[in-house]
Design an enzyme around this catalytic site. Structure first.
Site, mmCIF file in Angstrom:
data_model
loop_
_atom_site.group_PDB
_atom_site.id
_atom_site.type_symbol
_atom_site.label_atom_id
_atom_site.label_comp_id
_atom_site.label_asym_id
_atom_site.label_seq_id
_atom_site.Cartn_x
_atom_site.Cartn_y
_atom_site.Cartn_z
ATOM 1 N N LYS A 141 0.847 -1.199 0.000
ATOM 2 C CA LYS A 141 0.000 0.000 0.000
ATOM 3 C C LYS A 141 0.883 1.250 0.000
ATOM 4 O O LYS A 141 1.705 1.426 0.909
ATOM 5 C CB LYS A 141 -0.902 0.018 1.235
ATOM 6 C CG LYS A 141 -2.070 -0.930 1.126
ATOM 7 C CD LYS A 141 -3.111 -0.662 2.184
ATOM 8 C CE LYS A 141 -4.363 -1.477 1.937
ATOM 9 N NZ LYS A 141 -4.132 -2.856 1.504
ATOM 10 N N ASP B 279 -1.501 -2.017 -4.350
ATOM 11 C CA ASP B 279 -2.937 -1.910 -4.037
ATOM 12 C C ASP B 279 -3.433 -0.500 -4.360
ATOM 13 O O ASP B 279 -2.648 0.458 -4.355
ATOM 14 C CB ASP B 279 -3.184 -2.150 -2.534
ATOM 15 C CG ASP B 279 -3.066 -3.615 -2.132
ATOM 16 O OD1 ASP B 279 -2.958 -4.485 -3.010
ATOM 17 O OD2 ASP B 279 -3.086 -3.876 -0.907
ATOM 18 N N MET B 280 -4.736 -0.367 -4.585
ATOM 19 C CA MET B 280 -5.310 0.963 -4.789
ATOM 20 C C MET B 280 -6.072 1.371 -3.531
ATOM 21 O O MET B 280 -6.933 0.629 -3.062
ATOM 22 C CB MET B 280 -6.238 0.978 -6.016
ATOM 23 C CG MET B 280 -6.724 2.353 -6.375
ATOM 24 S SD MET B 280 -5.386 3.544 -6.696
ATOM 25 C CE MET B 280 -4.925 3.111 -8.369
ATOM 26 N N ARG C 146 -5.067 -5.901 -11.361
ATOM 27 C CA ARG C 146 -6.117 -6.504 -10.534
ATOM 28 C C ARG C 146 -7.364 -5.631 -10.680
ATOM 29 O O ARG C 146 -7.292 -4.416 -10.483
ATOM 30 C CB ARG C 146 -5.706 -6.543 -9.062
ATOM 31 C CG ARG C 146 -6.837 -7.022 -8.147
ATOM 32 C CD ARG C 146 -6.576 -6.727 -6.676
ATOM 33 N NE ARG C 146 -5.413 -7.418 -6.171
ATOM 34 C CZ ARG C 146 -4.662 -6.948 -5.166
ATOM 35 N NH1 ARG C 146 -4.940 -5.793 -4.586
ATOM 36 N NH2 ARG C 146 -3.617 -7.621 -4.760
ATOM 37 N N LYS D 262 -14.033 -4.308 -7.176
ATOM 38 C CA LYS D 262 -15.106 -3.312 -7.115
ATOM 39 C C LYS D 262 -14.625 -2.027 -6.445
ATOM 40 O O LYS D 262 -14.993 -0.933 -6.857
ATOM 41 C CB LYS D 262 -16.299 -3.860 -6.324
ATOM 42 C CG LYS D 262 -17.120 -4.885 -7.074
ATOM 43 C CD LYS D 262 -18.353 -5.268 -6.253
ATOM 44 C CE LYS D 262 -19.199 -6.289 -6.981
ATOM 45 N NZ LYS D 262 -20.315 -6.788 -6.150
ATOM 46 N N HIS E 122 -15.695 -11.766 -4.969
ATOM 47 C CA HIS E 122 -16.416 -12.916 -4.404
ATOM 48 C C HIS E 122 -17.856 -12.888 -4.863
ATOM 49 O O HIS E 122 -18.701 -13.609 -4.340
ATOM 50 C CB HIS E 122 -16.376 -12.897 -2.867
ATOM 51 C CG HIS E 122 -15.085 -12.399 -2.317
ATOM 52 N ND1 HIS E 122 -14.849 -11.074 -2.026
ATOM 53 C CD2 HIS E 122 -13.934 -13.049 -2.059
ATOM 54 C CE1 HIS E 122 -13.620 -10.929 -1.590
ATOM 55 N NE2 HIS E 122 -13.033 -12.101 -1.612
HETATM 56 C C1 FAD Z 1 -7.672 -10.133 -3.862
HETATM 57 C C2 FAD Z 1 -8.404 -8.843 -3.603
HETATM 58 C C3 FAD Z 1 -7.701 -7.663 -3.537
HETATM 59 C C4 FAD Z 1 -8.368 -6.455 -3.335
HETATM 60 N N1 FAD Z 1 -7.654 -5.277 -3.397
HETATM 61 C C5 FAD Z 1 -8.323 -4.113 -3.309
HETATM 62 C C6 FAD Z 1 -7.652 -2.874 -3.508
HETATM 63 O O1 FAD Z 1 -6.449 -2.809 -3.786
HETATM 64 N N2 FAD Z 1 -8.381 -1.732 -3.384
HETATM 65 C C7 FAD Z 1 -9.729 -1.747 -3.095
HETATM 66 O O2 FAD Z 1 -10.347 -0.684 -3.017
HETATM 67 N N3 FAD Z 1 -10.369 -2.919 -2.893
HETATM 68 C C8 FAD Z 1 -9.715 -4.086 -2.994
HETATM 69 N N4 FAD Z 1 -10.387 -5.267 -2.823
HETATM 70 C C9 FAD Z 1 -11.745 -5.258 -2.227
HETATM 71 C C10 FAD Z 1 -12.821 -5.169 -3.276
HETATM 72 O O3 FAD Z 1 -12.749 -3.895 -3.868
HETATM 73 C C11 FAD Z 1 -14.203 -5.359 -2.675
HETATM 74 O O4 FAD Z 1 -14.422 -4.450 -1.684
HETATM 75 C C12 FAD Z 1 -14.430 -6.749 -2.106
HETATM 76 O O5 FAD Z 1 -13.809 -7.722 -2.855
HETATM 77 C C13 FAD Z 1 -15.933 -7.050 -2.062
HETATM 78 O O6 FAD Z 1 -16.475 -6.959 -3.355
HETATM 79 P P1 FAD Z 1 -16.955 -8.237 -4.170
HETATM 80 O O7 FAD Z 1 -16.561 -8.060 -5.589
HETATM 81 O O8 FAD Z 1 -16.473 -9.458 -3.523
HETATM 82 O O9 FAD Z 1 -18.530 -8.101 -4.174
HETATM 83 P P2 FAD Z 1 -19.582 -7.973 -3.000
HETATM 84 O O10 FAD Z 1 -20.883 -7.801 -3.671
HETATM 85 O O11 FAD Z 1 -19.173 -6.949 -1.996
HETATM 86 O O12 FAD Z 1 -19.507 -9.369 -2.292
HETATM 87 C C14 FAD Z 1 -19.980 -10.550 -2.928
HETATM 88 C C15 FAD Z 1 -20.296 -11.584 -1.850
HETATM 89 O O13 FAD Z 1 -19.057 -11.950 -1.214
HETATM 90 C C16 FAD Z 1 -19.258 -12.159 0.161
HETATM 91 N N5 FAD Z 1 -18.409 -11.231 0.915
HETATM 92 C C17 FAD Z 1 -17.799 -10.115 0.444
HETATM 93 N N6 FAD Z 1 -17.062 -9.554 1.407
HETATM 94 C C18 FAD Z 1 -17.211 -10.319 2.517
HETATM 95 C C19 FAD Z 1 -16.697 -10.270 3.845
HETATM 96 N N7 FAD Z 1 -15.851 -9.320 4.225
HETATM 97 N N8 FAD Z 1 -17.058 -11.224 4.710
HETATM 98 C C20 FAD Z 1 -17.895 -12.214 4.341
HETATM 99 N N9 FAD Z 1 -18.419 -12.326 3.100
HETATM 100 C C21 FAD Z 1 -18.077 -11.387 2.208
HETATM 101 C C22 FAD Z 1 -20.723 -11.938 0.425
HETATM 102 O O14 FAD Z 1 -21.398 -13.177 0.349
HETATM 103 C C23 FAD Z 1 -21.167 -11.077 -0.715
HETATM 104 O O15 FAD Z 1 -22.520 -11.199 -0.970
HETATM 105 C C24 FAD Z 1 -9.766 -6.475 -3.104
HETATM 106 C C25 FAD Z 1 -10.477 -7.657 -3.167
HETATM 107 C C26 FAD Z 1 -9.822 -8.835 -3.448
HETATM 108 C C27 FAD Z 1 -10.629 -10.080 -3.565
#
Ligand code: FAD
Length: 300
Positions: A91, A125-126, A175, A178, A218
């Site tokens: 970061k 990371d962003m 990467r 969202k 996810h």
């Molecule tokens: C490998 C990786 C690196 C990332 N790096 C960054 C980054 O550099 N900058 C940044 O701004 N964001 C980062 N993120 C976070 C990302 O932006 C999202 O906030 C996060 O992944 C949740 O979004 P989603 O696409 O999983 O969808 P969502 O709609 O938020 O989640 C989909 C489903 O996943 C499950 N879920 C999600 N989060 C959780 C949790 N914490 N606990 C339990 N269940 C959960 C739930 O069932 C949910 O319905 C990263 C995510 C990943 C996977």
């Protein structure tokens, strides 16, 4: 998310740190590098790759940034000596971005150099929108100079498709996620379906230009869209990867791996776990149940 979950989510800063720690344990490998190595080895044994992150952000003192560099160099050494299938995520605000952009760039360059000499890769990371321009500038410069650096773009940002356009000539390793920070509506999409649509548009733009993409989500719908896109483009598993966070939906992780895709798990560790854990807990759709269980001593 239920009304109760939503109330807890907004009241999270009031939850005692001890409880946050207990509930958030699943998202963090532990406090030490040994803990992270143990987690990565377990993931590698399951067939997943990993990326290690040293927890910490927003440092205001140069010696704190130096400590982080030394820790990251230790991480790179251990990955090599233990033969782990693992790269490294960093970061910029842990490495001095809030102090001075050049200082931060030089610090990241030292880690990128360390990675290059060990055949490894650094993902920047962003963070929130106040860091976006500087982070992309640093990425651009270091990627051109070293070639073993990747960036992150966030589908909730309105600027993202334009940013991808500006980066394409580098054929970057990106990467796509969202986005996790609370951004103002003036610069970020807020509607769930709009963010999904922008994620898919960004994915098409990146894959269509031949970039290596870490599809970091996810969200089952987006995982499906990712699988459909790589199939449509006839990509081999070496030309992209899925990415997930430690502690989130291990069943989906297994499904992706069993379908023959490569998958990388983000493994954070360190003593400064609080801000990261709070962000994760706010995203957990059943946060209230976990917090209540921890409050009455049933664990997280
Ligand atoms: C490998 C990786 C690196 C990332 N790096 C960054 C980054 O550099 N900058 C940044 O701004 N964001 C980062 N993120 C976070 C990302 O932006 C999202 O906030 C996060 O992944 C949740 O979004 P989603 O696409 O999983 O969808 P969502 O709609 O938020 O989640 C989909 C489903 O996943 C499950 N879920 C999600 N989060 C959780 C949790 N914490 N606990 C339990 N269940 C959960 C739930 O069932 C949910 O319905 C990263 C995510 C990943 C996977």
């Amino acid at each position: 998310m239920s009304l109760f979950d939503s109330m807890i989510k907004h009241g999270m800063p009031l939850v005692p740190k001890r409880i946050v720690g207990r509930v958030a344990r699943r998202y963090v490998a532990g406090e030490t590098l040994d803990d992270a190595v143990h987690t990565v080895r377990t993931l590698n044994d399951e067939g997943a790759m990993a990326t290690m992150d040293v927890l910490g952000e927003e440092v205001q003192a140069r010696d704190k940034a130096e400590e982080a560099i030394q820790e990251y160099l230790r991480v790179l050494d251990v990955i090599q000596s233990e033969g782990l299938d693992c790269n490294v995520s960093i970061k910029p605000t842990l490495l001095g971005l809030r102090i001075d952009e050049r200082f931060c760039r030089d610090n990241i360059a030292r880690i990128v150099d360390g990675a290059k000499s060990r055949g490894n890769f650094i993902r920047i990371d962003m963070e929130d929108h106040t860091a976006t321009d500087a982070t992309l500038r640093i990425f651009h410069e270091l990627q051109e100079a070293h070639g073993n650096v990747g960036a992150v773009v966030q589908a909730y940002m309105r600027r993202t498709l334009a940013d991808i356009g500006d980066l394409l000539h580098l054929k970057p390793n990106i990467r796509l996620c969202k986005g996790i920070y609370r951004e103002p509506r003036a610069i970020a999409w807020k509607n769930f379906d709009t963010i999904r649509a922008n994620f898919m548009a960004a994915l098409d733009k990146l894959l269509g230009a031949g970039c290596y993409v870490g599809i970091a989500t996810h969200d089952e719908h987006l995982v499906w869209a990712g699988m459909e896109a790589v199939d449509r483009l006839r990509l081999t598993p070496q030309e992209y990867e899925f990415q997930m966070l430690l502690g989130v939906d291990p069943d989906l992780r297994r499904i992706i791996l069993d379908h023959g895709h490569r998958l990388r798990v983000y493994v954070p560790y360190g003593r400064d776990w609080y801000p990261y854990s709070m962000r994760r807990l706010r995203e957990n759709p059943t946060v209230a149940r976990h917090v209540m269980r921890a409050m009455v001593g049933l664990g997280g």
